[in-house]
Design an enzyme around this catalytic site. Structure first.
Site, PDB file in Angstrom:
ATOM      1  N   LYS A 225       0.857  -1.137   0.072  1.00 33.25           N
ATOM      2  CA  LYS A 225      -0.059  -0.074  -0.061  1.00 33.25           C
ATOM      3  C   LYS A 225       0.776   1.265   0.005  1.00 33.25           C
ATOM      4  O   LYS A 225       2.078   1.178   0.258  1.00 33.25           O
ATOM      5  CB  LYS A 225      -0.968  -0.162   1.214  1.00 33.25           C
ATOM      6  CG  LYS A 225      -2.193  -1.148   0.824  1.00 33.25           C
ATOM      7  CD  LYS A 225      -3.035  -1.063   1.879  1.00 33.25           C
ATOM      8  CE  LYS A 225      -4.284  -2.127   1.376  1.00 33.25           C
ATOM      9  NZ  LYS A 225      -5.479  -2.177   2.462  1.00 33.25           N
ATOM     10  N   ARG A 268      -3.155  -9.922   5.096  1.00 29.39           N
ATOM     11  CA  ARG A 268      -3.493 -10.242   3.554  1.00 29.39           C
ATOM     12  C   ARG A 268      -2.406  -9.638   2.779  1.00 29.39           C
ATOM     13  O   ARG A 268      -2.287  -8.314   2.796  1.00 29.39           O
ATOM     14  CB  ARG A 268      -4.864  -9.536   3.349  1.00 29.39           C
ATOM     15  CG  ARG A 268      -5.455  -9.612   1.954  1.00 29.39           C
ATOM     16  CD  ARG A 268      -6.656  -8.726   2.008  1.00 29.39           C
ATOM     17  NE  ARG A 268      -7.450  -9.030   0.709  1.00 29.39           N
ATOM     18  CZ  ARG A 268      -7.010  -8.161  -0.550  1.00 29.39           C
ATOM     19  NH1 ARG A 268      -6.066  -7.108  -0.164  1.00 29.39           N
ATOM     20  NH2 ARG A 268      -7.755  -8.328  -1.726  1.00 29.39           N
TER      21      ARG A 268
END
Length: 289
Positions: A225, A268
Site C-alpha cells: 500500500k 492479507r
C-alpha cells in the site's frame, strides 16, 4: 506470548496456531498492485494454488479493484470474473475468501465454495449484504470504510485516527450483529489505505492493541500500500519517488511480522513467501518467551 485465545478464532473457519496468511488473487485488469496478471480464470486458479504452495493459509479472490479512484464494475462482470475462480480453488481444497461489496456475488461465491466474505465496506455498500451473509451463516470481515474509491481520499480527515476508527468499527460491528450475523463469525479490519493518509496508516499499525480490544479477530491488510511507498521514499532521501507497488514486498513482510507479534489473526498479502516466513518466525519467538 499471543495464544490462539488472544488472537481469537472465527466460527466456521479453520484454526491456525499462528497469524494466518491470506493470499490475494485479483481477477481484475486494474488493480493497483497486479492488475491484469491473473485476469484469466485458469491463470487465477493457478496463482491461488501457487500461493498456497508458498505458505498461504487461505486465498482471497476479488473481481473489483478498490484502489483509490477506481471505477466500479457491474455485477454481471464481477460474477463472471470471480465465481469460476472461487469454484476452481475450492474444488482443489483451498480455503477461499471472496472480496466483494455485492450481496449477489457473496451469495454465489459461498455457493461455489467460499467460506469467508471479505467486504471492504463492512456491509455499507449494498443493503442486501448483511441479510445475505446472515442467511448463509458465513464468516464476515468488517472493514473500516468511509466511502467508495472515488471519495476515499477526501474523507481521510481525523482528529484521533485510532479513536475514530475504533469507534466507527464498533458501531459497524453492532449493526452487523443487529442484522443477524453471529458475532463469533466477525473479523475486523482497520482498512489501511482506505480513507487514510500514510501517517494514519502508520499510527494504526502502531496501535493494533487498541483495535484488538474490540474483541474480535483482526485482519491486517497492508500489502504494497501507499504508506509503505512513502516510508521507503522518505528513507531514500529528499525528492525520492515511492517505489512501485511490486517493490514493496519486503516492507509488507515487515508489517506482517509486526502484526503477527501484536496478535493479528491474519495478514492479507499479494506475495506470500516472505510473509509466510515472517509469521512463522514471529510464532517461534513467541514460543521462546
Amino acid at each position: 506470548m499471543s495464544t490462539l485465545r488472544e488472537r481469537g478464532r472465527v466460527e466456521g473457519l479453520p484454526e491456525w496456531d499462528r497469524c494466518a496468511v491470506m493470499g490475494v488473487v485479483n481477477v481484475t485488469p486494474d488493480s493497483f498492485s497486479d492488475g491484469g496478471r491473473w485476469f484469466d480464470t485458469t491463470a487465477a486458479v493457478k496463482r491461488g494454488l501457487d500461493l498456497v504452495a508458498q505458505g498461504a493459509d487461505l486465498i482471497d479472490v476479488g473481481g473489483e479493484s478498490t484502489r483509490p479512484g477506481a471505477s466500479r464494475v457491474d455485477a454481471d462482470e464481477e460474477l463472471k470474473r470471480v465465481i469460476p475462480v472461487v469454484r476452481g480453488l475450492a474444488s482443489e481444497g483451498v480455503t477461499v475468501s471472496v472480496d466483494t461489496m455485492r450481496a449477489a456475488v457473496a451469495e454465489q461465491a459461498v455457493a461455489a465454495g467460499a467460506v469467508l466474505v471479505n467486504d471492504v465496506s463492512g456491509g455499507l455498500a449494498d443493503p442486501a449484504m448483511i441479510p445475505a451473509v446472515a442467511a448463509a451463516g458465513a464468516p464476515f470481515v468488517v472493514m473500516h470504510w468511509r466511502g467508495f474509491s472515488e471519495q476515499m481520499n477526501s474523507r481521510a480527515v481525523y482528529a484521533d485516527v485510532v479513536g475514530e476508527v475504533v469507534s466507527e468499527l464498533r458501531a459497524r460491528m453492532d449493526a452487523v450483529v443487529a442484522g443477524g450475523i453471529d458475532p463469533e463469525r466477525i473479523v475486523i479490519d482497520p482498512g489501511l489505505g482506505f480513507a487514510k493518509q500514510a501517517a494514519h496508516d502508520l499510527t494504526l499499525v502502531a496501535h493494533l492493541t487498541e483495535l484488538r480490544a474490540l474483541g474480535r479477530p483482526l485482519l491486517v491488510a497492508a500489502s504494497r500500500k501507499r504508506f509503505l511507498g512513502h516510508v521507503l521514499a522518505a528513507d531514500a532521501g529528499e525528492g525520492a519517488a515511492p517505489p512501485p507497488a511490486r517493490e514493496r514486498d519486503a516492507a509488507t513482510a515487515a508489517v506482517s511480522a509486526i502484526a503477527a507479534h501484536e496478535g493479528a489473526w491474519a495478514v492479507r498479502v499479494h506475495e506470500v513467501r516472505a510473509t509466510a516466513d515472517a509469521v512463522r518466525v514471529a510464532r517461534a519467538v513467541e514460543g521462546a518467551l
